[in-house]
Each structure stands twice: as C-alpha cells, then as structure tokens.
Design a protein around this motif. Sequence first.
Motif, PDB file in Angstrom:
ATOM      1  N   GLU A  73       0.830  -1.205   0.000  1.00 58.69           N
ATOM      2  CA  GLU A  73       0.000   0.000   0.000  1.00 58.69           C
ATOM      3  C   GLU A  73       0.870   1.263   0.000  1.00 58.69           C
ATOM      4  N   LEU A  74       1.967   1.222   0.761  1.00 55.05           N
ATOM      5  CA  LEU A  74       2.845   2.390   0.816  1.00 55.05           C
ATOM      6  C   LEU A  74       3.504   2.644  -0.538  1.00 55.05           C
ATOM      7  N   ARG A  75       3.813   1.587  -1.267  1.00 53.54           N
ATOM      8  CA  ARG A  75       4.392   1.778  -2.598  1.00 53.54           C
ATOM      9  C   ARG A  75       3.350   2.397  -3.536  1.00 53.54           C
ATOM     10  N   ARG A  76       2.092   2.059  -3.340  1.00 48.31           N
ATOM     11  CA  ARG A  76       1.044   2.692  -4.139  1.00 48.31           C
ATOM     12  C   ARG A  76       0.897   4.170  -3.775  1.00 48.31           C
ATOM     13  N   VAL A  77       1.138   4.508  -2.513  1.00 51.06           N
ATOM     14  CA  VAL A  77       1.160   5.919  -2.125  1.00 51.06           C
ATOM     15  C   VAL A  77       2.283   6.633  -2.879  1.00 51.06           C
ATOM     16  N   GLY A  78       3.440   5.992  -2.977  1.00 49.66           N
ATOM     17  CA  GLY A  78       4.560   6.578  -3.711  1.00 49.66           C
ATOM     18  C   GLY A  78       4.219   6.819  -5.173  1.00 49.66           C
ATOM     19  N   LEU A  79       3.516   5.872  -5.786  1.00 48.88           N
ATOM     20  CA  LEU A  79       3.095   6.062  -7.174  1.00 48.88           C
ATOM     21  C   LEU A  79       2.076   7.189  -7.263  1.00 48.88           C
ATOM     22  N   ALA A  80       1.162   7.248  -6.298  1.00 48.20           N
ATOM     23  CA  ALA A  80       0.160   8.320  -6.290  1.00 48.20           C
ATOM     24  C   ALA A  80       0.834   9.684  -6.179  1.00 48.20           C
ATOM     25  N   GLU A  81       1.880   9.781  -5.369  1.00 46.93           N
ATOM     26  CA  GLU A  81       2.616  11.043  -5.252  1.00 46.93           C
ATOM     27  C   GLU A  81       3.177  11.473  -6.604  1.00 46.93           C
ATOM     28  N   VAL A 134       6.194  13.256 -17.803  1.00 45.07           N
ATOM     29  CA  VAL A 134       6.944  12.000 -17.865  1.00 45.07           C
ATOM     30  C   VAL A 134       7.036  11.414 -16.458  1.00 45.07           C
ATOM     31  N   LEU A 135       6.901  10.092 -16.360  1.00 42.80           N
ATOM     32  CA  LEU A 135       7.033   9.395 -15.086  1.00 42.80           C
ATOM     33  C   LEU A 135       8.303   8.550 -15.082  1.00 42.80           C
ATOM     34  N   LEU A 136       9.055   8.616 -13.982  1.00 41.58           N
ATOM     35  CA  LEU A 136      10.224   7.773 -13.780  1.00 41.58           C
ATOM     36  C   LEU A 136       9.985   6.952 -12.524  1.00 41.58           C
ATOM     37  N   LEU A 137       9.999   5.634 -12.647  1.00 41.90           N
ATOM     38  CA  LEU A 137       9.694   4.749 -11.528  1.00 41.90           C
ATOM     39  C   LEU A 137      10.926   3.899 -11.213  1.00 41.90           C
ATOM     40  N   ASP A 138      11.470   4.067 -10.006  1.00 41.03           N
ATOM     41  CA  ASP A 138      12.700   3.389  -9.618  1.00 41.03           C
ATOM     42  C   ASP A 138      12.376   2.172  -8.754  1.00 41.03           C
ATOM     43  N   GLU A 139      12.540   0.985  -9.328  1.00 42.18           N
ATOM     44  CA  GLU A 139      12.271  -0.276  -8.625  1.00 42.18           C
ATOM     45  C   GLU A 139      10.916  -0.244  -7.907  1.00 42.18           C
ATOM     46  N   PRO A 140       9.834   0.046  -8.617  1.00 39.91           N
ATOM     47  CA  PRO A 140       8.537   0.199  -7.946  1.00 39.91           C
ATOM     48  C   PRO A 140       7.984  -1.087  -7.347  1.00 39.91           C
ATOM     49  N   THR A 141       8.464  -2.258  -7.806  1.00 31.26           N
ATOM     50  CA  THR A 141       7.935  -3.514  -7.271  1.00 31.26           C
ATOM     51  C   THR A 141       8.876  -4.177  -6.266  1.00 31.26           C
ATOM     52  N   ALA A 142       9.935  -3.467  -5.880  1.00 30.56           N
ATOM     53  CA  ALA A 142      10.884  -4.039  -4.912  1.00 30.56           C
ATOM     54  C   ALA A 142      10.173  -4.351  -3.603  1.00 30.56           C
ATOM     55  N   GLY A 143      10.337  -5.586  -3.125  1.00 29.48           N
ATOM     56  CA  GLY A 143       9.761  -5.979  -1.852  1.00 29.48           C
ATOM     57  C   GLY A 143       8.304  -6.384  -1.896  1.00 29.48           C
ATOM     58  N   LEU A 144       7.689  -6.377  -3.081  1.00 29.75           N
ATOM     59  CA  LEU A 144       6.285  -6.754  -3.186  1.00 29.75           C
ATOM     60  C   LEU A 144       6.137  -8.257  -3.403  1.00 29.75           C
ATOM     61  N   ASP A 145       5.057  -8.814  -2.863  1.00 29.53           N
ATOM     62  CA  ASP A 145       4.797 -10.235  -3.087  1.00 29.53           C
ATOM     63  C   ASP A 145       4.151 -10.392  -4.468  1.00 29.53           C
ATOM     64  N   PRO A 146       3.982 -11.634  -4.964  1.00 33.94           N
ATOM     65  CA  PRO A 146       3.455 -11.828  -6.321  1.00 33.94           C
ATOM     66  C   PRO A 146       2.097 -11.173  -6.559  1.00 33.94           C
ATOM     67  N   THR A 147       1.209 -11.218  -5.560  1.00 31.94           N
ATOM     68  CA  THR A 147      -0.113 -10.600  -5.721  1.00 31.94           C
ATOM     69  C   THR A 147       0.012  -9.095  -5.856  1.00 31.94           C
ATOM     70  N   GLN A 148       0.862  -8.495  -5.026  1.00 33.95           N
ATOM     71  CA  GLN A 148       1.068  -7.045  -5.094  1.00 33.95           C
ATOM     72  C   GLN A 148       1.721  -6.645  -6.409  1.00 33.95           C
ATOM     73  N   ARG A 149       2.665  -7.471  -6.899  1.00 32.72           N
ATOM     74  CA  ARG A 149       3.302  -7.178  -8.183  1.00 32.72           C
ATOM     75  C   ARG A 149       2.297  -7.236  -9.322  1.00 32.72           C
ATOM     76  N   ARG A 193      -0.907  -6.580  -9.110  1.00 29.66           N
ATOM     77  CA  ARG A 193      -1.728  -5.372  -9.021  1.00 29.66           C
ATOM     78  C   ARG A 193      -0.963  -4.172  -9.586  1.00 29.66           C
ATOM     79  N   PHE A 194       0.327  -4.105  -9.259  1.00 28.29           N
ATOM     80  CA  PHE A 194       1.131  -2.988  -9.766  1.00 28.29           C
ATOM     81  C   PHE A 194       1.260  -3.069 -11.278  1.00 28.29           C
ATOM     82  N   ARG A 195       1.358  -4.275 -11.808  1.00 32.40           N
ATOM     83  CA  ARG A 195       1.432  -4.466 -13.257  1.00 32.40           C
ATOM     84  C   ARG A 195       0.203  -3.874 -13.933  1.00 32.40           C
ATOM     85  N   ASP A 196      -0.975  -4.117 -13.347  1.00 30.56           N
ATOM     86  CA  ASP A 196      -2.210  -3.566 -13.909  1.00 30.56           C
ATOM     87  C   ASP A 196      -2.203  -2.039 -13.863  1.00 30.56           C
ATOM     88  N   LEU A 197      -1.684  -1.487 -12.771  1.00 29.32           N
ATOM     89  CA  LEU A 197      -1.577  -0.033 -12.653  1.00 29.32           C
ATOM     90  C   LEU A 197      -0.658   0.530 -13.735  1.00 29.32           C
TER      91      LEU A 197
END
Length: 239
Positions: free
Chosen positions: A136-144, A152-167, A169-173
């Motif tokens: 959820e906190l990583r999604r806050v970072g993306l929202a920021e 332009v968006l630059l995303l630095d290791e946005p899925t680091a530390g996420l479990d497969p389900t969270q990854r 969800r992030f893929r869909d985002l």
Amino acid sequence: MRLSLEDVTLRRGRRDVLKGLSWTPPAGGRTLLLGRNGAGKTTTLKIASGALRPRSGKITINGEPASSRDLRRSVAMMQQHISAVPKLTVLEQVAFAAWLAGRSQSQAHAAAQDAIEQVDLTRKADADPTRLSGGELRRVGLAEALARPSEVLLLDEPTAGLDPTQRSRFRDLLLALDRPTVLSTHQLDDVDELFTAVSVLEDGRIVFDGSIEDYLGLGSGRDVARQAESAFASLTGDA
C-alpha cells in the motif's frame, strides 16, 4: 515532451558513476531501464528528474536546456524507498507532494484525490500512512508521482519488496498509465507485454537503446524472462 541527457558525467568519491552518458527516452510508451546493481540507474533517473545535478553535461527538454526547476515541473519520479509522513493522512501526504511540485493548494488536493483513485487507495485516503502495508505504501509513492504536474514518469524499482499478488496489481496499474513512463526493475516477467522499449546501462553508459523486440532478439531461452536475461548477459559481458 522530449527529455534528453547529453554527455552527462557524475562522480562519487573516486568512482565515475556516469561516464559521458547520452540518453533520450522515447517520448511515448513504457521504457524498461536495465542495469546491474550499482550501474547508475537511480543516479540517472534522479538527474533526469532534477533531483540531482550532474558534474558535467546537460539535460534538455524539447532541445532546450532544462533547469532543475524545469525538470521538477515536467518529470515526476517515484523513489525506490517510500517514506510515510507522520501526522498526515494518505490524502494529505499525496497532496503535499503535489504542492511541493508547484500545484496550488486546491489543485494539489484535487490531483491527490484523482491519483489515489488511480492506484486504488480511495478507501485508505484518511488512513495513517505509517500503518499501511508495504504494498500500500508503494502505491502511495506512485500516487505522489501521478499527482505532480508532470509529463513523464520515472519509476525506480517500484515492485521491490512486493509479493506476487502485489506485483500483479502494480502491473495492472502500470498498464493503465497514460503518460510516457521509464521503469527501472529487475523483474523481467512479461516484459514483452509491459514495455515498448529497453535501455541498458553498463559501466556508466547506455549500451543498448531500442525496441523490446530488438532487445529480446539478442537473447535466447524457452520463455520471455529467460530471453530477457540472456540478452542482458550478452550486452554486459556475462554471457
């Protein structure tokens, strides 16, 4: 918007992190930025976002020299490490990031609401960010990043530390994003579906910059992830 880094160098201590790096990410689609740990990916993204100034070289927007302020107003970066701001709600934290990037207070609030909805955190808008899960906190970072007034968006290791389900969800985002995006990651599953272009950073320079098809064509393997790994090895001398 055309963002370019031209002959950029940066030194840390006695080590040259970037060595005359020249790079122009595509003006559309999603670009994968690859490199070994310590290759300078985060440094490159920070320079491109205006968070860090190079020792030499220049950054341009549409061919014109760009100041740090120009970059902060045109490029939004999601850092690898997201911090929860104590005593603020999730909505307030995202709005604060948008305000710091130049939006008025009312614009920042509206942009924060839209961004929180995009990352599916509306039900957590009034929550204490220090009590959120890692995903959820990583999604806050993306929202920021989404709430900032950027092209332009630059995303630095946005899925680091996420479990497969969270990854997942992030893929869909990521697939739903509507602006040019550069993403640094070591996750190479489904790269052919997620990205349109690839840039590979090695020894402080870009050693490959092209389409996902051309990149995968440099490798071999029984699936896309193996092809991507093999292509990376061939470009970095690990083959």
